[in-house]
Design a protein around this motif. Structure first.
Motif, PDB file in Angstrom:
ATOM      1  N   LYS A 424       0.831  -1.202   0.000  1.00  0.00           N
ATOM      2  CA  LYS A 424       0.000   0.000   0.000  1.00  0.00           C
ATOM      3  C   LYS A 424       0.876   1.268   0.000  1.00  0.00           C
ATOM      4  O   LYS A 424       0.615   2.248  -0.717  1.00  0.00           O
ATOM      5  CB  LYS A 424      -0.905  -0.013   1.236  1.00  0.00           C
ATOM      6  CG  LYS A 424      -1.919   1.111   1.263  1.00  0.00           C
ATOM      7  CD  LYS A 424      -2.816   0.956   2.465  1.00  0.00           C
ATOM      8  CE  LYS A 424      -3.823   2.103   2.513  1.00  0.00           C
ATOM      9  NZ  LYS A 424      -4.676   2.017   3.718  1.00  0.00           N
ATOM     10  N   LYS A 425       1.960   1.234   0.792  1.00  0.00           N
ATOM     11  CA  LYS A 425       2.878   2.373   0.844  1.00  0.00           C
ATOM     12  C   LYS A 425       3.563   2.599  -0.507  1.00  0.00           C
ATOM     13  O   LYS A 425       3.751   3.748  -0.964  1.00  0.00           O
ATOM     14  CB  LYS A 425       3.937   2.142   1.931  1.00  0.00           C
ATOM     15  CG  LYS A 425       3.400   2.293   3.350  1.00  0.00           C
ATOM     16  CD  LYS A 425       4.484   1.984   4.358  1.00  0.00           C
ATOM     17  CE  LYS A 425       3.925   2.079   5.778  1.00  0.00           C
ATOM     18  NZ  LYS A 425       4.966   1.741   6.783  1.00  0.00           N
ATOM     19  N   GLU A 426       3.938   1.472  -1.135  1.00  0.00           N
ATOM     20  CA  GLU A 426       4.597   1.573  -2.437  1.00  0.00           C
ATOM     21  C   GLU A 426       3.677   2.202  -3.473  1.00  0.00           C
ATOM     22  O   GLU A 426       4.072   3.022  -4.298  1.00  0.00           O
ATOM     23  CB  GLU A 426       5.046   0.194  -2.879  1.00  0.00           C
ATOM     24  CG  GLU A 426       5.952   0.225  -4.106  1.00  0.00           C
ATOM     25  CD  GLU A 426       6.422  -1.164  -4.496  1.00  0.00           C
ATOM     26  OE1 GLU A 426       6.846  -1.320  -5.612  1.00  0.00           O
ATOM     27  OE2 GLU A 426       6.359  -2.095  -3.629  1.00  0.00           O
ATOM     28  N   GLU A 427       2.396   1.784  -3.436  1.00  0.00           N
ATOM     29  CA  GLU A 427       1.425   2.338  -4.400  1.00  0.00           C
ATOM     30  C   GLU A 427       1.178   3.822  -4.149  1.00  0.00           C
ATOM     31  O   GLU A 427       1.053   4.636  -5.066  1.00  0.00           O
ATOM     32  CB  GLU A 427       0.108   1.571  -4.278  1.00  0.00           C
ATOM     33  CG  GLU A 427       0.193   0.166  -4.859  1.00  0.00           C
ATOM     34  CD  GLU A 427      -1.080  -0.629  -4.631  1.00  0.00           C
ATOM     35  OE1 GLU A 427      -1.959  -0.098  -3.914  1.00  0.00           O
ATOM     36  OE2 GLU A 427      -1.170  -1.749  -5.155  1.00  0.00           O
ATOM     37  N   GLU A 428       1.137   4.181  -2.861  1.00  0.00           N
ATOM     38  CA  GLU A 428       0.958   5.613  -2.503  1.00  0.00           C
ATOM     39  C   GLU A 428       2.158   6.448  -2.983  1.00  0.00           C
ATOM     40  O   GLU A 428       2.029   7.577  -3.434  1.00  0.00           O
ATOM     41  CB  GLU A 428       0.770   5.738  -0.998  1.00  0.00           C
ATOM     42  CG  GLU A 428      -0.583   5.242  -0.508  1.00  0.00           C
ATOM     43  CD  GLU A 428      -0.687   5.270   0.993  1.00  0.00           C
ATOM     44  OE1 GLU A 428       0.346   5.551   1.658  1.00  0.00           O
ATOM     45  OE2 GLU A 428      -1.799   4.990   1.538  1.00  0.00           O
ATOM     46  N   LYS A 429       3.358   5.846  -2.848  1.00  0.00           N
ATOM     47  CA  LYS A 429       4.597   6.547  -3.273  1.00  0.00           C
ATOM     48  C   LYS A 429       4.590   6.774  -4.791  1.00  0.00           C
ATOM     49  O   LYS A 429       4.950   7.847  -5.285  1.00  0.00           O
ATOM     50  CB  LYS A 429       5.798   5.692  -2.856  1.00  0.00           C
ATOM     51  CG  LYS A 429       7.122   6.412  -2.999  1.00  0.00           C
ATOM     52  CD  LYS A 429       8.223   5.523  -2.434  1.00  0.00           C
ATOM     53  CE  LYS A 429       9.565   6.224  -2.570  1.00  0.00           C
ATOM     54  NZ  LYS A 429      10.687   5.380  -2.094  1.00  0.00           N
TER      55      LYS A 429
END
Length: 434
Positions: A424-429
């Motif tokens: 999820k963090k990677e997609e937000e980044k």
């Protein structure tokens, strides 16, 4: 269904048909369904879905309730409380549990409350019937042995008060003698114990009587006869004796029990009657001789005194003969009447004694049979306890496996959650760069 029917046909359910079951189950649907099935086997099935209702029902109907099948999983630990309350009222009513809970700690608590058995839910009808039937049979046999033991003690007490009772070992050495035996024989208990039973044997008895006696009782059979005994002071007394062997569990002779009742007075009356009959027969011969002599005298007088008419003489003679014959017949009637009375009295006394001993013998056989059945149930119960212990060990092992798998599942859930968070963090980044 066919297998259940076959199992059902193999059961001996006579005791269930005379028994009342108290069935306690929280789930109303299961209560209705299972109790309907139980009603085809039990004389009566009482039901309740709550602790309070079950307690009220038990207090009201406890005299006729023979066994309880109760749900341990009642709300608010009511199941355990219900068991505790029942045990406070009755310590011996058989109780079987039904439960989904396989927790060993809970089972250990209820086992302390003298639980006969437990069933894991869902309830299997035929299996439950078999368990209930086995417990009722075992409980019935325990009660039967207790009742028969009391009855035997009562009959032994009656025999001790009314008859001459003695016991010997297999070699005929006296091991027990009651007070009446001591009183009639003239010996004290100390003088009788350890002595051979032939201490009271009268020399007038034929040796064949005692050979027949020993052949009979050594074969495990009952010997009955009238016998003449000799007291310590040398006087005689007659008894109607019954001697029977007592067997151990293996069928070997453990001891002999002898029950005898006095018939001395009857024998003396018989001897008196015989003397009376002989006396009457002697008198009859004497009367007939007197009659013949009188006839001859009267005939001689008639011939000498021609003035007496022959007709008058014959008439007087016939009257005399008739009077004498009437006296003889009266004596015969009295003798026969006395013989009948003595015979009837003897037959009645012998029949009462034989009936009593026959009942005692049947009770002895029934007690031995019940004791054997009780021993089989006891062994089966020990086997079930061993199986329960093994089952509890298996449950413990399975619970450890379950706990281990739960930890593994928790670890996997943590890994999955961590992976999802990183993704999820990677997609937000990526979204922020665009």
């Amino acid at each position: 269904m066919a297998i259940e029917k076959k199992i059902e046909d193999s059961l001996e359910l006579e005791l269930l048909k005379e028994s009342t079951l108290l069935f306690v189950e929280h789930n109303q649907e299961i209560l209705n369904e299972v109790s309907l099935f139980f009603k085809t086997y039990f004389k009566e099935v009482l039901t309740s879905s709550s602790k309070q209702g079950a307690l009220e029902l038990y207090n009201k109907e406890k005299r006729k309730i023979d066994i309880i099948l109760t749900d341990l999983d009642l709300p608010n630990q009511d199941g355990l409380e219900f068991l505790t309350n029942i045990r406070a009222i009755s310590s011996d009513i058989p109780i079987v549990l039904s439960t989904k809970n396989s927790n060993t700690e809970v089972l250990e608590k209820v086992i302390c409350l003298k639980i006969s058995n437990y069933i894991l839910k869902p309830i299997k009808n035929i299996t439950t019937i078999k368990i209930l039937n086995q417990i009722i049979e075992e409980n019935y046999n325990k009660k039967l042995i207790l009742v028969q033991k009391r009855e035997l003690e009562l009959y032994k007490d009656i025999l001790d008060k009314e008859n001459l009772v003695s016991e010997t070992d297999p070699e005929g050495i006296i091991t027990y003698a009651n007070d009446i035996f001591c009183e009639v024989s003239g010996y004290t208990k100390e003088e009788l114990l350890g002595q051979p039973h032939n201490i009271v044997r009268h020399p007038d008895n034929s040796s064949k009587i005692f050979k027949n006696l020993w052949d009979t009782i050594k074969a495990g059979k009952v010997w009955k006869s009238k016998i003449k005994n000799k007291a310590k002071d040398g006087s005689s007394y007659y008894v109607k004796a019954t001697i029977f062997p007592i067997l151990d569990e293996a069928g070997n002779i453990k001891k002999y029990v002898s029950s005898r009742f006095l018939v001395t007075q009857d024998e003396e009356e018989k001897q008196t009657l015989k003397r009376y009959i002989l006396q009457q027969k002697s008198q009859k011969v004497k009367f007939e001789q007197e009659l013949e002599n009188r006839y001859n005298d009267m005939l001689k007088e008639a011939l000498e005194a021609k003035e007496m008419s022959i007709t008058s003489f014959v008439s007087e003679l016939q009257r005399e003969i008739k009077t004498l014959r009437s006296r003889i017949n009266d004596d015969k009637g009295r003798i026969l009447n006395l013989e009948h009375k003595v015979s009837d009295a003897n037959k009645k006394a012998e029949k009462d004694h034989d009936d009593f001993l026959e009942k005692l013998s049947k009770m002895r056989d029934t007690t031995r049979f019940s004791y054997e059945r009780y021993e089989r149930f006891k062994k089966l119960n020990e086997s079930l306890k061993e199986k329960l212990a093994k089952a509890q060990e298996s449950i413990k092992v399975y619970q450890e496996y379950i706990e281990e798998y739960r930890h593994k599942i928790d670890d996997l859930n943590d890994v999955i959650k961590s992976y999802e968070d990183d993704k999820k963090k990677e997609e937000e980044k990526k979204a922020s760069k665009k």
